[in-house]
Design a protein around this motif. Structure first.
Motif, PDB file in Angstrom:
ATOM      1  N   ALA A 177       3.722  14.768  30.009  1.00 26.50           N
ATOM      2  CA  ALA A 177       3.903  14.067  28.730  1.00 26.50           C
ATOM      3  C   ALA A 177       5.230  14.420  28.056  1.00 26.50           C
ATOM      4  O   ALA A 177       5.354  14.298  26.826  1.00 26.50           O
ATOM      5  CB  ALA A 177       2.736  14.358  27.776  1.00 26.50           C
ATOM      6  N   GLN A 178       6.207  14.815  28.842  1.00 20.90           N
ATOM      7  CA  GLN A 178       7.514  15.094  28.255  1.00 20.90           C
ATOM      8  C   GLN A 178       8.447  13.906  28.439  1.00 20.90           C
ATOM      9  O   GLN A 178       9.578  13.919  27.961  1.00 20.90           O
ATOM     10  CB  GLN A 178       8.126  16.352  28.888  1.00 20.90           C
ATOM     11  N   ASN A 179       7.962  12.896  29.106  1.00 13.81           N
ATOM     12  CA  ASN A 179       8.720  11.674  29.295  1.00 13.81           C
ATOM     13  C   ASN A 179       7.726  10.520  29.239  1.00 13.81           C
ATOM     14  O   ASN A 179       6.554  10.687  29.585  1.00 13.81           O
ATOM     15  CB  ASN A 179       9.459  11.701  30.640  1.00 13.81           C
ATOM     16  N   THR A 180       8.209   9.378  28.785  1.00 13.17           N
ATOM     17  CA  THR A 180       7.301   8.228  28.690  1.00 13.17           C
ATOM     18  C   THR A 180       7.257   7.498  30.023  1.00 13.17           C
ATOM     19  O   THR A 180       8.134   7.658  30.871  1.00 13.17           O
ATOM     20  CB  THR A 180       7.794   7.253  27.611  1.00 13.17           C
ATOM     21  N   TRP A 236      -1.207  12.422  27.578  1.00 14.61           N
ATOM     22  CA  TRP A 236      -0.338  12.056  26.451  1.00 14.61           C
ATOM     23  C   TRP A 236      -0.991  12.430  25.125  1.00 14.61           C
ATOM     24  O   TRP A 236      -2.092  11.975  24.825  1.00 14.61           O
ATOM     25  CB  TRP A 236      -0.005  10.568  26.521  1.00 14.61           C
ATOM     26  N   GLU A 237      -0.284  13.272  24.346  1.00 15.39           N
ATOM     27  CA  GLU A 237      -0.756  13.669  23.017  1.00 15.39           C
ATOM     28  C   GLU A 237      -2.139  14.323  23.038  1.00 15.39           C
ATOM     29  O   GLU A 237      -2.866  14.268  22.057  1.00 15.39           O
ATOM     30  CB  GLU A 237      -0.776  12.474  22.054  1.00 15.39           C
ATOM     31  N   GLN A 263      -3.809  17.770  23.148  1.00 13.74           N
ATOM     32  CA  GLN A 263      -3.482  19.190  23.025  1.00 13.74           C
ATOM     33  C   GLN A 263      -4.233  20.038  24.035  1.00 13.74           C
ATOM     34  O   GLN A 263      -3.677  21.009  24.567  1.00 13.74           O
ATOM     35  CB  GLN A 263      -3.776  19.691  21.604  1.00 13.74           C
ATOM     36  N   LEU A 281      -2.345  19.716  27.209  1.00 11.56           N
ATOM     37  CA  LEU A 281      -1.008  20.320  27.103  1.00 11.56           C
ATOM     38  C   LEU A 281      -1.087  21.838  27.038  1.00 11.56           C
ATOM     39  O   LEU A 281      -0.185  22.538  27.495  1.00 11.56           O
ATOM     40  CB  LEU A 281      -0.280  19.758  25.872  1.00 11.56           C
ATOM     41  N   ASP A 282      -2.170  22.359  26.499  1.00 14.93           N
ATOM     42  CA  ASP A 282      -2.348  23.820  26.439  1.00 14.93           C
ATOM     43  C   ASP A 282      -2.483  24.431  27.833  1.00 14.93           C
ATOM     44  O   ASP A 282      -2.186  25.599  28.045  1.00 14.93           O
ATOM     45  CB  ASP A 282      -3.609  24.176  25.631  1.00 14.93           C
TER      46      ASP A 282
END
Lengths: 295, 230
Positions: free
Chosen positions: A53-56, A70-71, A73, A76-77
């Motif tokens: 999720a660091q690029n679209t 994407w978005e 948490q 992403l954690d």
């Protein structure tokens, strides 16, 4: 820590008119070390950026444990993408210091291990007050490695961690990686151009070429499908009948071909006047992705 | 909550930046005393007096520059570590309010200090006191400077031309409002505007500030959502 399944389906991404990823599907199973290899511009960093999720993306889905990354948490954690650092950022020098990266990592990675980070800082002889723009390429790689390892994230991705490292440091990196894997069993994805050195570390290899996944297989199984066959031209052609020929190198009447297929079919070659030799992962990669450039 | 992680992350940088502004204020104050500014007379008009008088404007410039980094290197670093984009946007709002509160307090302190300390009166200190007559104006200018700085930084990652235009527009808006504020307090500008039928100019400028702020925030949200980490 228990990693989940990271999955991409139907990923497409283009930059202006150039399509970089073509309808790409990929599943990253937990508890394995993956090697991601591809030529320059194949789309490795783009793929890794989208997975984290660091690029679209233009289209497709990326999920972690069945939920979109994407978005998210929770997803992403669990994921650390330690990318190649750059001495310049947005047309100016990267004046952030190593300590900024370490403090940020401590905030964002729930499993961040400050003691391990401190030990690696000392081992790599890095001064955390140094600006990134003042580091050598090898030192920047060390910072990448430090963040990835100390993050203790269940899914840890390293983009070109070996770039700029001398051979001693590269060996140490592979050792640290294997030690960490043995201890934690977390999922690693390592993208690298230094293929042959890293091949023994990779449990599975993903080969990306021009935005498409050519191979995603256990390393040993993949390599075992390929052989070099060399000898007199007519004999080689006869022996290789029924096998996929990937590359041909000819000098006079002596011919060397890289083949893929059921290598048991090469048994007759042993009786004929040809040499059959195994290929290493680097040879396999060049045969698959060389497009004749290496000739 | 995830947004507090990003707020903590940004505070790491904000403390240093605000420390620099406060440190500079201390240096200017010390410089005024060392060069005899409070007593006036022969030492009137030196550099420290100028810095003291212009401090509110200098703060706006500093905030603009700090916000530039907020939405470039800080954004890039935060997202690379797994920050969510919406958390980053809301954390920026928190940091902008924090910057504004501290700078507003600093502006107020400097505007009353020379009175409490019985410095010799100066016409050029009027810029300091004029904001006290319109108490919401200075924090509004701080917020607009921060938003426009963020926007300039984000646009710099996409196009130098767009960023240059944004910077020029920002300077025009901020300096224009500052100059208007001083002139309206110190001259007969308002009577002149009444006579010429331009008495709506203050409202027009307020509208421009509001539009700059809201438009800037919308663009920041949009650009952050699509920002590719380098």
């Amino acid at each position: 820590m228990k990693a989940g399944i990271l999955k991409a389906q139907g990923l497409c991404k283009s930059y202006k008119d150039k399509q970089v990823l073509h309808d790409l599907d990929l599943t990253i199973e937990p508890g394995k070390i993956y090697g991601l290899i591809g030529r320059n511009g194949a789309g490795k960093t783009t793929l890794l950026g989208i997975l984290t999720a660091q690029n679209t993306k233009d289209s497709g889905d990326v999920t972690y444990n069945g939920q979109p990354v994407w978005e998210n948490q929770a997803a992403l954690d669990d994921i650390c993408f330690s990318r190649e650092l750059q001495a310049t950022l947005f047309s100016g020098p990267n004046n952030l210091k190593i300590k900024h990266y370490l403090r940020s990592a401590a905030i964002y990675y729930p499993n961040w291990d400050p003691d391990y980070a401190g030990n690696l800082l000392e081992e790599f002889k890095l001064n955390q007050k140094s600006k990134i723009s003042q580091l050598s390429k090898g030192q920047m790689s060390m910072v990448t490695i430090l963040i990835a390892l100390a993050s203790r994230a269940p899914v840890t991705i390293l983009d070109e961690p070996a770039a700029g490292l001398d051979v001693v440091m590269r060996e140490r990196f592979y050792q640290l990686l294997l030690e960490d894997f043995a201890q934690t069993g977390r999922t690693f994805i390592v993208s690298t151009h230094i293929i042959e050195e890293a091949a023994s570390v990779f449990e599975r290899v993903i080969i990306l070429d021009e935005g498409r996944i050519l191979e995603n297989a256990p390393t040993d199984e993949l390599i075992d499908q390929f052989r070099y066959v060399s000898g007199r031209e007519d004999v080689v052609d006869q022996v290789c009948n029924g096998l996929q020929v990937l590359s041909v190198h000819q000098m006079g009447r002596h011919k060397t071909v890289a083949v893929r297929g059921d290598v048991s079919k090469l048994a007759p070659a042993l009786a004929a006047d040809v040499d059959v030799s195994p290929m290493n992962l680097q040879n396999v990669f060049v045969a698959l992705c060389g497009h004749g450039d290496a000739q | 909550m995830a947004v507090f992680k990003t707020f903590r992350f940004l505070l790491n940088f904000a403390w240093v930046n605000l420390g620099a502004i406060i440190g500079f204020a201390v240096i200017v104050l010390a410089g005024c005393y060392l060069t005899g500014v409070p007593g006036g007379g022969l030492y009137a008009g030196n550099l420290f007096e100028t810095y003291y008088a212009m401090f509110p404007t200098m703060i706006l410039l500093c905030l603009f520059l700090y916000a530039f980094a907020l939405c470039t290197s800080n954004l890039n670093l935060g997202l690379s570590m797994g920050a969510r984009r919406r958390d980053f946007f809301w954390a920026i709002q928190g940091v902008m309010l924090f910057y504004t509160a501290v700078c507003w307090a600093l502006q107020w302190f400097l505007s009353v200090f020379f009175l409490i300390a019985h410095w010799a009166p100066r016409e050029r200190f009027s810029l300091l006191t004029v904001y006290n007559e319109k108490p919401l104006l200075y924090p509004a200018l701080c917020l607009v400077a921060l938003v426009l700085g963020c926007l300039g930084g984000l646009l710099m990652t996409k196009s130098k031309l767009l960023a240059t235009l944004a910077i020029l527009l920002s300077i025009f808006v901020l300096m224009g409002v500052t100059i208007f504020t001083v002139l309206s307090a110190e001259t007969g500008l308002m009577r002149f505007l009444d006579m010429t039928g331009w008495n709506a100019l203050p409202q027009i400028l307020a509208g421009i500030l509001t539009a700059s702020f809201l438009g800037g925030e919308l663009l920041i949200w949009r650009v952050i959502q699509r920002f590719p980490v380098r």
